[in-house]
Write a protein that holds these residues in place. Structure first.
Motif, PDB file in Angstrom:
ATOM      1  N   HIS A 125      37.570 -83.358  24.257  1.00 27.13           N
ATOM      2  CA  HIS A 125      37.111 -82.065  23.746  1.00 27.13           C
ATOM      3  C   HIS A 125      35.762 -81.701  24.361  1.00 27.13           C
ATOM      4  N   LEU A 126      35.497 -80.410  24.386  1.00 29.73           N
ATOM      5  CA  LEU A 126      34.238 -79.908  24.963  1.00 29.73           C
ATOM      6  C   LEU A 126      33.598 -78.930  23.993  1.00 29.73           C
ATOM      7  N   TRP A 127      32.279 -78.841  24.070  1.00 36.14           N
ATOM      8  CA  TRP A 127      31.553 -77.734  23.449  1.00 36.14           C
ATOM      9  C   TRP A 127      31.424 -76.640  24.498  1.00 36.14           C
ATOM     10  N   LEU A 128      31.765 -75.443  24.118  1.00 41.73           N
ATOM     11  CA  LEU A 128      31.464 -74.286  24.969  1.00 41.73           C
ATOM     12  C   LEU A 128      30.370 -73.488  24.275  1.00 41.73           C
ATOM     13  N   LEU A 129      29.293 -73.231  25.003  1.00 39.03           N
ATOM     14  CA  LEU A 129      28.275 -72.294  24.517  1.00 39.03           C
ATOM     15  C   LEU A 129      28.515 -70.996  25.269  1.00 39.03           C
ATOM     16  N   PHE A 130      28.492 -69.907  24.554  1.00 36.49           N
ATOM     17  CA  PHE A 130      28.893 -68.657  25.215  1.00 36.49           C
ATOM     18  C   PHE A 130      28.129 -67.480  24.631  1.00 36.49           C
ATOM     19  N   CYS A 131      28.328 -66.355  25.264  1.00 39.35           N
ATOM     20  CA  CYS A 131      27.650 -65.143  24.819  1.00 39.35           C
ATOM     21  C   CYS A 131      28.680 -64.202  24.171  1.00 39.35           C
ATOM     22  N   PHE A 132      28.348 -63.690  22.990  1.00 39.18           N
ATOM     23  CA  PHE A 132      29.204 -62.669  22.350  1.00 39.18           C
ATOM     24  C   PHE A 132      28.974 -61.357  23.093  1.00 39.18           C
ATOM     25  N   HIS A 133      29.404 -61.303  24.327  1.00 40.66           N
ATOM     26  CA  HIS A 133      28.970 -60.208  25.215  1.00 40.66           C
ATOM     27  C   HIS A 133      29.445 -58.836  24.742  1.00 40.66           C
ATOM     28  N   GLU A 134      30.558 -58.799  24.020  1.00 39.14           N
ATOM     29  CA  GLU A 134      31.078 -57.494  23.587  1.00 39.14           C
ATOM     30  C   GLU A 134      30.267 -56.907  22.426  1.00 39.14           C
ATOM     31  N   ASN A 135      29.418 -57.720  21.816  1.00 44.23           N
ATOM     32  CA  ASN A 135      28.677 -57.234  20.643  1.00 44.23           C
ATOM     33  C   ASN A 135      27.192 -57.033  20.906  1.00 44.23           C
ATOM     34  N   LEU A 136      26.722 -57.412  22.089  1.00 46.57           N
ATOM     35  CA  LEU A 136      25.277 -57.402  22.345  1.00 46.57           C
ATOM     36  C   LEU A 136      24.681 -56.016  22.131  1.00 46.57           C
ATOM     37  N   ALA A 137      25.417 -54.978  22.569  1.00 48.72           N
ATOM     38  CA  ALA A 137      24.876 -53.619  22.516  1.00 48.72           C
ATOM     39  C   ALA A 137      24.664 -53.157  21.074  1.00 48.72           C
ATOM     40  N   GLN A 138      25.381 -53.787  20.139  1.00 47.82           N
ATOM     41  CA  GLN A 138      25.278 -53.330  18.740  1.00 47.82           C
ATOM     42  C   GLN A 138      24.126 -53.977  17.989  1.00 47.82           C
ATOM     43  N   PHE A 159      21.430 -66.660   9.957  1.00 46.49           N
ATOM     44  CA  PHE A 159      21.501 -68.066  10.374  1.00 46.49           C
ATOM     45  C   PHE A 159      22.269 -68.931   9.374  1.00 46.49           C
ATOM     46  N   ALA A 160      22.704 -68.334   8.260  1.00 45.31           N
ATOM     47  CA  ALA A 160      23.555 -69.057   7.313  1.00 45.31           C
ATOM     48  C   ALA A 160      25.022 -68.719   7.570  1.00 45.31           C
ATOM     49  N   THR A 161      25.301 -68.046   8.678  1.00 43.56           N
ATOM     50  CA  THR A 161      26.677 -67.641   9.000  1.00 43.56           C
ATOM     51  C   THR A 161      26.966 -67.878  10.473  1.00 43.56           C
ATOM     52  N   ARG A 162      28.242 -67.697  10.831  1.00 39.98           N
ATOM     53  CA  ARG A 162      28.635 -67.769  12.239  1.00 39.98           C
ATOM     54  C   ARG A 162      28.891 -66.345  12.749  1.00 39.98           C
ATOM     55  N   SER A 163      28.151 -65.388  12.223  1.00 39.25           N
ATOM     56  CA  SER A 163      28.298 -63.994  12.634  1.00 39.25           C
ATOM     57  C   SER A 163      28.201 -63.848  14.147  1.00 39.25           C
ATOM     58  N   THR A 164      28.932 -62.898  14.668  1.00 45.35           N
ATOM     59  CA  THR A 164      28.897 -62.644  16.124  1.00 45.35           C
ATOM     60  C   THR A 164      27.726 -61.725  16.492  1.00 45.35           C
ATOM     61  N   PHE A 165      27.014 -61.203  15.498  1.00 43.39           N
ATOM     62  CA  PHE A 165      25.843 -60.345  15.745  1.00 43.39           C
ATOM     63  C   PHE A 165      24.598 -61.186  15.464  1.00 43.39           C
ATOM     64  N   ARG A 166      23.970 -61.706  16.489  1.00 42.84           N
ATOM     65  CA  ARG A 166      22.886 -62.677  16.344  1.00 42.84           C
ATOM     66  C   ARG A 166      21.739 -62.314  17.276  1.00 42.84           C
ATOM     67  N   PRO A 167      20.513 -62.778  16.978  1.00 42.13           N
ATOM     68  CA  PRO A 167      19.370 -62.415  17.810  1.00 42.13           C
ATOM     69  C   PRO A 167      19.585 -62.714  19.299  1.00 42.13           C
ATOM     70  N   GLN A 183      29.194 -70.881  19.763  1.00 42.76           N
ATOM     71  CA  GLN A 183      29.578 -72.206  20.242  1.00 42.76           C
ATOM     72  C   GLN A 183      30.906 -72.595  19.627  1.00 42.76           C
ATOM     73  N   SER A 184      31.766 -73.202  20.436  1.00 44.88           N
ATOM     74  CA  SER A 184      33.097 -73.594  19.968  1.00 44.88           C
ATOM     75  C   SER A 184      33.493 -74.925  20.580  1.00 44.88           C
ATOM     76  N   ASP A 190      27.056 -72.608  28.835  1.00 46.51           N
ATOM     77  CA  ASP A 190      26.941 -74.053  29.054  1.00 46.51           C
ATOM     78  C   ASP A 190      28.231 -74.733  28.587  1.00 46.51           C
ATOM     79  N   ILE A 191      28.473 -75.893  29.158  1.00 49.39           N
ATOM     80  CA  ILE A 191      29.657 -76.692  28.825  1.00 49.39           C
ATOM     81  C   ILE A 191      29.150 -78.115  28.594  1.00 49.39           C
ATOM     82  N   LYS A 192      29.525 -78.711  27.449  1.00 46.84           N
ATOM     83  CA  LYS A 192      29.063 -80.081  27.189  1.00 46.84           C
ATOM     84  C   LYS A 192      30.204 -80.886  26.585  1.00 46.84           C
TER      85      LYS A 192
END
Ligand code: SAM
Length: 242
Positions: free
Chosen positions: A55-68, A88-96, A101-102, A133-135
């Protein structure tokens, strides 16, 4: 204060062509995808040894939501949109910083059209998502068996999925094409998650919904608390080049 320039190391290729319908966390739907290294990292050296991990960790960007943008509090869909929690108490896709990460399953390394790719499954990512990133996933440290899951202690309840005669006939025709070989189980698994917003689930909901998988739009409705797949048609979503 620090400065850093982060850019994509890879692009995730998945059957999910729009946000609606994507599972809300990884590991909920068993479907294959690929992590394609970007041209500047397109070498097996960058991933040498990775096949030792399941298994891998993928770190990624919620690129479709950045503009919002984002807010300090969010209303998690799990709570029916009625209660506010800190971002920070959620896994919301709208983050600073718009970072997600998955954990995904690794099946192997493949070369597709000259691109070094990791073949994965179980991802909850939109097609075209930039991976930053991939780990490797390391069970002795990452798997915490007695962890508390807060508002998301258990996997979401599944809803029963059936196919109309029309949808079954269409699936039969499509199954002649190898790329749709596992389409029916994929549709079932995606819709069993009931992608509708929580507030829709409590009452009668006559709306016809659509999710885009591969190059198809899947039309479905909830009747008597069951998902009924009505029809499949060529997608109206503009697709990325394969
Ligand atoms: N496992 C990740 C995490 O916890 O950071 C993602 C969880 S997030 C709740 C999963 C949802 O993100 C999916 O259901 C989909 O709607 C959305 N999503 C996936 N890829 C995205 C992208 N590239 N841009 C914006 N939203 C995305």
């Amino acid at each position: 204060m620090f400065t850093s320039q982060i850019s994509a190391v890879a692009i995730c290729r998945t059957p999910y062509k729009q946000k609606f319908g994507i599972p809300r966390q990884p590991g909920l739907v068993d479907v294959k995808g690929y992590v394609e290294l970007v041209p500047s990292l397109n070498t097996v050296d960058a991933i040498r040894g990775i096949e030792q991990y399941s298994h891998l960790w993928l770190l990624f960007c919620f690129h479709e939501n950045l503009a919002q943008g984002w807010k300090t509090t969010v209303r998690p869909p799990r709570l029916g949109g009625n209660e506010k929690l800190g971002v920070f108490a959620t896994r919301s896709t709208f983050r600073p910083n718009g970072i997600g990460q998955s954990v995904v399953k690794l099946h192997g390394v493949v070369i597709r059209k000259g691109k070094v790719c990791l073949e994965i499954s179980g991802m909850d990512l939109l097609d075209g998502t930039p991976i930053i990133d991939i780990k490797p996933y390391i069970p002795f440290s990452d798997a915490i068996t007695d962890a508390k899951g807060g508002i998301a202690q258990d996997a979401p309840e599944l809803i029963h999925v059936t196919f109309s005669d029309n949808a079954n006939t269409q699936l039969l025709t499509l199954s002649e094409n190898a790329k749709y070989a596992r389409l029916q189980p994929l549709i079932s698994a995606v819709l069993a998650q009931d992608p509708r917003p929580a507030y829709k689930k409590a009452k009668d909901d006559p709306k016809i919904y659509q999710v885009a998988l591969y190059d198809l739009d899947i039309l479905w409705q909830v009747i008597d608390n069951q998902v009924v797949v009505l029809a499949l048609k060529p997608t109206s979503v503009v697709l990325l080049d394969e």
